[in-house]
Write a protein that holds these residues in place. Structure first.
Motif, short mmCIF file in Angstrom:
data_model
loop_
_atom_site.label_atom_id
_atom_site.label_comp_id
_atom_site.label_asym_id
_atom_site.label_seq_id
_atom_site.Cartn_x
_atom_site.Cartn_y
_atom_site.Cartn_z
N LEU A 46 -67.01 15.64 37.31
CA LEU A 46 -66.84 14.31 37.75
C LEU A 46 -65.40 14.44 38.31
O LEU A 46 -64.96 13.50 38.73
CB LEU A 46 -66.78 13.45 36.43
N ASP A 47 -64.87 15.60 38.33
CA ASP A 47 -63.34 16.02 38.69
C ASP A 47 -63.19 15.79 40.32
O ASP A 47 -63.83 16.12 41.01
CB ASP A 47 -62.97 17.36 38.36
N ASP A 48 -62.04 14.79 40.52
CA ASP A 48 -61.96 14.77 41.93
C ASP A 48 -61.68 15.85 42.77
O ASP A 48 -61.67 16.04 44.09
CB ASP A 48 -60.66 13.64 42.09
N ARG A 49 -61.12 16.66 41.93
CA ARG A 49 -60.52 17.96 42.62
C ARG A 49 -61.71 19.09 42.90
O ARG A 49 -61.45 20.23 43.19
CB ARG A 49 -59.45 18.70 41.70
N VAL A 50 -63.08 18.75 42.56
CA VAL A 50 -64.19 19.65 42.89
C VAL A 50 -64.17 20.09 44.09
O VAL A 50 -64.05 19.15 45.11
CB VAL A 50 -65.26 19.00 42.29
N ALA A 53 -68.24 22.76 48.11
CA ALA A 53 -68.86 24.07 48.65
C ALA A 53 -69.12 24.94 47.65
O ALA A 53 -70.38 25.80 47.67
CB ALA A 53 -68.30 24.50 49.94
N ALA A 54 -68.23 25.11 46.93
CA ALA A 54 -68.23 26.12 45.93
C ALA A 54 -69.11 25.85 45.00
O ALA A 54 -70.03 26.59 44.26
CB ALA A 54 -66.77 26.47 45.38
N LEU A 55 -69.04 24.47 44.26
CA LEU A 55 -70.23 24.08 43.36
C LEU A 55 -71.63 24.25 43.78
O LEU A 55 -72.29 24.69 43.19
CB LEU A 55 -69.67 22.60 43.02
N ALA A 56 -71.67 23.74 45.11
CA ALA A 56 -73.21 23.95 45.74
C ALA A 56 -73.45 25.21 45.77
O ALA A 56 -74.45 25.54 45.48
CB ALA A 56 -73.04 23.10 47.09
N LEU A 78 -68.98 13.08 44.85
CA LEU A 78 -69.12 12.59 43.30
C LEU A 78 -70.88 12.72 43.55
O LEU A 78 -71.22 12.84 42.28
CB LEU A 78 -68.44 11.30 42.84
N GLY A 79 -71.31 11.89 44.21
CA GLY A 79 -72.74 11.86 44.33
C GLY A 79 -73.28 13.18 44.32
O GLY A 79 -74.44 13.41 43.69
N ALA A 80 -72.75 14.18 45.34
CA ALA A 80 -73.44 15.61 45.33
C ALA A 80 -73.11 16.18 44.00
O ALA A 80 -74.17 17.07 43.27
CB ALA A 80 -73.00 16.43 46.42
N SER A 81 -72.06 16.02 43.17
CA SER A 81 -71.83 16.64 42.17
C SER A 81 -72.55 16.25 41.02
O SER A 81 -72.93 16.97 40.14
CB SER A 81 -70.46 16.24 41.66
N LEU A 82 -73.04 15.18 40.78
CA LEU A 82 -73.90 14.48 39.85
C LEU A 82 -75.18 15.17 40.12
O LEU A 82 -75.91 15.64 39.11
CB LEU A 82 -73.67 12.79 39.72
N LEU A 123 -70.13 6.26 40.55
CA LEU A 123 -69.55 5.78 39.13
C LEU A 123 -70.54 4.74 38.63
O LEU A 123 -70.72 5.03 37.32
CB LEU A 123 -68.10 5.42 39.03
N ASP A 124 -71.24 3.98 39.45
CA ASP A 124 -72.06 3.03 38.99
C ASP A 124 -73.23 3.56 38.36
O ASP A 124 -74.07 3.12 37.48
CB ASP A 124 -72.42 1.94 40.07
N TRP A 125 -73.69 4.86 38.59
CA TRP A 125 -74.87 5.56 38.23
C TRP A 125 -74.56 5.91 36.69
O TRP A 125 -75.47 5.94 35.90
CB TRP A 125 -75.14 6.68 39.03
N LEU A 126 -73.37 5.87 36.39
CA LEU A 126 -72.89 6.30 35.02
C LEU A 126 -72.92 5.13 34.07
O LEU A 126 -73.30 5.13 32.84
CB LEU A 126 -71.77 7.02 35.07
N ALA A 127 -72.58 3.98 34.60
CA ALA A 127 -72.21 2.93 33.89
C ALA A 127 -73.23 1.73 33.79
O ALA A 127 -73.23 1.08 33.00
CB ALA A 127 -70.87 2.08 34.50
N ASP A 128 -74.20 1.74 35.14
CA ASP A 128 -75.09 0.64 35.04
C ASP A 128 -76.18 1.23 35.21
O ASP A 128 -76.70 1.91 35.80
CB ASP A 128 -74.97 0.09 36.47
N ASP A 129 -77.46 0.68 34.13
CA ASP A 129 -78.46 1.20 33.86
C ASP A 129 -79.45 1.11 35.26
O ASP A 129 -80.49 2.17 35.57
CB ASP A 129 -79.33 0.19 32.95
N GLU A 130 -79.45 0.01 35.87
CA GLU A 130 -80.23 0.08 37.20
C GLU A 130 -79.91 0.90 38.23
O GLU A 130 -80.63 1.60 38.93
CB GLU A 130 -80.38 -1.58 37.79
N ARG A 131 -78.54 1.11 38.45
CA ARG A 131 -78.05 2.00 39.34
C ARG A 131 -78.47 3.38 39.08
O ARG A 131 -78.89 4.34 39.86
CB ARG A 131 -76.61 1.94 39.50
N ARG A 132 -78.32 3.72 37.62
CA ARG A 132 -78.50 5.00 37.29
C ARG A 132 -79.96 5.26 37.37
O ARG A 132 -80.50 6.40 37.79
CB ARG A 132 -78.32 5.16 35.75
N ASP A 133 -81.00 4.35 37.15
CA ASP A 133 -82.56 4.35 37.39
C ASP A 133 -82.76 4.69 38.90
O ASP A 133 -83.75 5.67 39.04
CB ASP A 133 -83.02 2.94 36.86
#
Length: 203
Positions: A46-50, A53-56, A78-82, A123-133
């Motif tokens: 979740l780190d903004d500094r990620v 390219a390296a993570l992928a 963030l979407g790609a990181s998650l 961030l809503d994917w983490l906090a909101d059930d419907e967006r996470r779904d």
């Protein structure tokens, strides 16, 4: 808006024939398991500094990722990181059943980063059930899977019902319709006022 359009255009090229993707999807992991894993993403992902390219590179082993072209956008990162967390978690936590690594994981990462993140803040994917779904269902689909216990028709209907992009479009269309009606009402009021003024001046 232009950035969103550009990302969605890039995704449209990648996505190709969506009907074929649904037709080819096979039974996959439990939706609850994927959603729970998504919600448990560690701080490092979740780190903004990620550096995306390296993570992928670490997680996907060099498979091409279109989202890298948009890595300067925080929501894409963030979407790609998650999404990359979901893939990496099979090694770091435990594999899903069946393992998602047998699917098209790079395409699933692009789906979350380019399509879903363009209209729904990750961030809503983490906090909101419907967006996470929505995120979990989208990820599974583009990995080539249906949620466990769902057939393609059911899974598709449930994803459509949660689709932020469709909702966004419908809201835009509804707003345009409201504006159109307001403009007609304004023109009618102007015409009536002119007609009344003309009648008054001739009396």
């Amino acid at each position: 808006m232009a950035d969103e359009d550009e990302r969605l255009a890039a995704w449209a090229v990648l996505a190709g024939d969506v009907d074929a993707v649904w037709a080819a999807a096979r039974p996959g992991p439990s939706l609850d398991a994927v959603a729970a894993r998504l919600a448990s993403a560690p701080r490092a992902f979740l780190d903004d500094r990620v550096v995306l390219a390296a993570l992928a590179g670490d997680v996907l082993g060099g498979r091409p990722l279109t989202a890298l072209a948009f890595a300067d956008d925080a929501r894409v990162r963030l979407g790609a990181s998650l999404a990359l967390w979901l893939v990496a978690s099979e090694d770091l936590v435990e594999p899903f059943t069946p393992a998602i690594r047998t699917g098209t994981t790079a395409l699933a990462v692009d789906a979350l980063a380019l399509r879903v993140a363009s209209v729904a803040d990750p961030l809503d994917w983490l906090a909101d059930d419907e967006r996470r779904d929505e995120a979990a269902r989208t990820f599974l689909l583009w990995c080539g899977f249906l949620p466990a216990g769902e057939d393609a028709a059911t899974a598709r209907a449930l994803l459509v019902a949660r689709d932020s992009l469709a909702r966004h479009r419908e809201l835009a269309e509804a707003y345009a319709e409201h504006r159109h009606r307001a403009e007609i009402a304004r023109r009618l009021a102007d015409a009536r006022a002119k007609e009344a003024a003309a009648r008054y001046s001739t009396e």
